[in-house]
Design an enzyme around this catalytic site. Structure first.
Site, PDB file in Angstrom:
ATOM      1  N   ARG A  62      42.284  40.584  31.033  1.00  0.00           N
ATOM      2  CA  ARG A  62      42.330  38.989  30.915  1.00  0.00           C
ATOM      3  C   ARG A  62      41.083  38.467  31.986  1.00  0.00           C
ATOM      4  O   ARG A  62      41.084  39.179  32.971  1.00  0.00           O
ATOM      5  CB  ARG A  62      43.465  38.475  31.466  1.00  0.00           C
ATOM      6  CG  ARG A  62      44.531  38.645  30.186  1.00  0.00           C
ATOM      7  CD  ARG A  62      46.022  37.763  30.695  1.00  0.00           C
ATOM      8  NE  ARG A  62      45.792  36.533  30.973  1.00  0.00           N
ATOM      9  CZ  ARG A  62      45.938  35.732  32.022  1.00  0.00           C
ATOM     10  NH1 ARG A  62      46.386  36.573  32.941  1.00  0.00           N
ATOM     11  NH2 ARG A  62      46.032  34.514  31.755  1.00  0.00           N
ATOM     12  N   LYS A 126      52.340  47.843  38.181  1.00  0.00           N
ATOM     13  CA  LYS A 126      51.517  47.527  36.979  1.00  0.00           C
ATOM     14  C   LYS A 126      51.275  48.886  36.392  1.00  0.00           C
ATOM     15  O   LYS A 126      50.894  49.859  36.882  1.00  0.00           O
ATOM     16  CB  LYS A 126      50.277  46.722  37.070  1.00  0.00           C
ATOM     17  CG  LYS A 126      49.399  46.421  35.735  1.00  0.00           C
ATOM     18  CD  LYS A 126      48.266  45.554  36.105  1.00  0.00           C
ATOM     19  CE  LYS A 126      47.691  45.130  34.546  1.00  0.00           C
ATOM     20  NZ  LYS A 126      46.605  44.273  34.871  1.00  0.00           N
ATOM     21  N   ARG A 260      52.768  35.428  39.485  1.00  0.00           N
ATOM     22  CA  ARG A 260      53.309  36.587  40.372  1.00  0.00           C
ATOM     23  C   ARG A 260      54.499  36.260  40.851  1.00  0.00           C
ATOM     24  O   ARG A 260      54.642  35.304  41.518  1.00  0.00           O
ATOM     25  CB  ARG A 260      52.215  36.788  41.480  1.00  0.00           C
ATOM     26  CG  ARG A 260      50.720  36.977  40.607  1.00  0.00           C
ATOM     27  CD  ARG A 260      49.537  37.455  41.955  1.00  0.00           C
ATOM     28  NE  ARG A 260      48.523  37.689  41.340  1.00  0.00           N
ATOM     29  CZ  ARG A 260      47.777  38.533  40.390  1.00  0.00           C
ATOM     30  NH1 ARG A 260      48.947  39.761  40.142  1.00  0.00           N
ATOM     31  NH2 ARG A 260      46.830  38.639  39.951  1.00  0.00           N
TER      32      ARG A 260
END
Length: 262
Positions: A62, A126, A260
């Site tokens: 992204r 992640k 976040r």
């Protein structure tokens, strides 16, 4: 290094009853599988294709962020096809649901397009991401050529992510899990999810997403000016993130918003 055995023929046998013209291709090295399929579509080749790269040198995520991959340590693939859903909103979330469910119960989803590995204490890192790009087809066709790109860390965890968290890898879930075996798990569920989304949109995926939602109930900070802070409250039937603020529930729809855990 032992050369991986990619299940290309077996995947074609699984996918071809649903997509008779699909091809399954594995290349040793390319810049970006998403870019390759988009360039093919621009030249008029819009047949469905599952393209996998052992080594991707110019992958991206992204907002133009780079996606680094190394042979054996990553699974990088793109699935391209003509596509005409009634509504595009929530597509990356539906794709995330299909991938997470195919891989492992500890794989969770961070709105809008990240996959995280979460331990028993709720701590996450992640694992990978999803990038969807589309291209208008000629002659005023109602559908577009959609390319669904997926990148997953498979081998050893990489360098620190965003300066705070180390990335995760599928080998932490199962030491025998490789890029080819991960591909074998997720290819068919991914195509089936795209078929379902094209007909019914994101609505039927809402509860499945909720079961994997990393943010729900957590304090979050966003870059959206009018929703700087709040408590994530799930997603709506259109895939928008719901954030509980002092002014009530607010919806965040833009794919450019960064969310976040605080």
């Amino acid at each position: 290094m032992t050369q991986p055995h990619w299940p290309a023929e077996r995947l074609w046998e699984q996918l071809s009853p649903l997509a008779p013209t699909i091809s399954v291709e594995v290349v040793a090295r390319t810049g970006s599988t998403n870019t390759d399929l988009l360039e093919r579509a621009r030249r008029g080749d819009t047949a469905p294709c599952l393209l996998v790269a052992e080594h991707q040198t110019a992958g991206r995520g992204r907002q133009g962020r780079g996606w680094q991959s190394a042979p054996g340590d990553s699974l990088t693939l793109s699935l391209g096809r003509p596509y005409a859903p009634r509504e595009w909103s929530g597509l990356s979330l539906a794709v995330g649901v299909a991938v997470a469910e195919a891989l492992h119960e500890q794989v969770k989803l961070k709105w809008p397009n990240d996959l995280w590995l979460v331990d028993d204490h709720g701590n996450g890192r992640k694992l990978g991401g999803i990038l969807i790009e589309t291209l208008a087809l000629p002659s005023g066709a109602p559908d577009r050529y959609a390319v669904i790109g997926i990148g997953l860390n498979v081998g050893q965890p990489a360098s620190p992510d965003d300066g705070r968290n180390r990335t995760a890898a599928l080998c932490e879930l199962d030491g025998q899990l490789t890029a080819p075996t991960a591909l074998a798990r997720l290819a068919l569920p991914l195509w089936q999810a795209l078929q379902a989304f094209e007909i019914d949109g994101f609505g039927p995926f809402v509860q499945r997403y909720a079961a994997r939602d990393l943010l729900c109930g957590r304090a979050v900070h966003t870059t959206q000016v009018d929703v700087p802070d709040g408590i994530a409250a799930g997603v709506d039937p259109h895939g928008a993130l719901l954030v509980h603020t002092a002014a009530g529930i607010r919806r965040i729809e833009s794919g450019e918003v960064s969310v976040r855990p605080c």
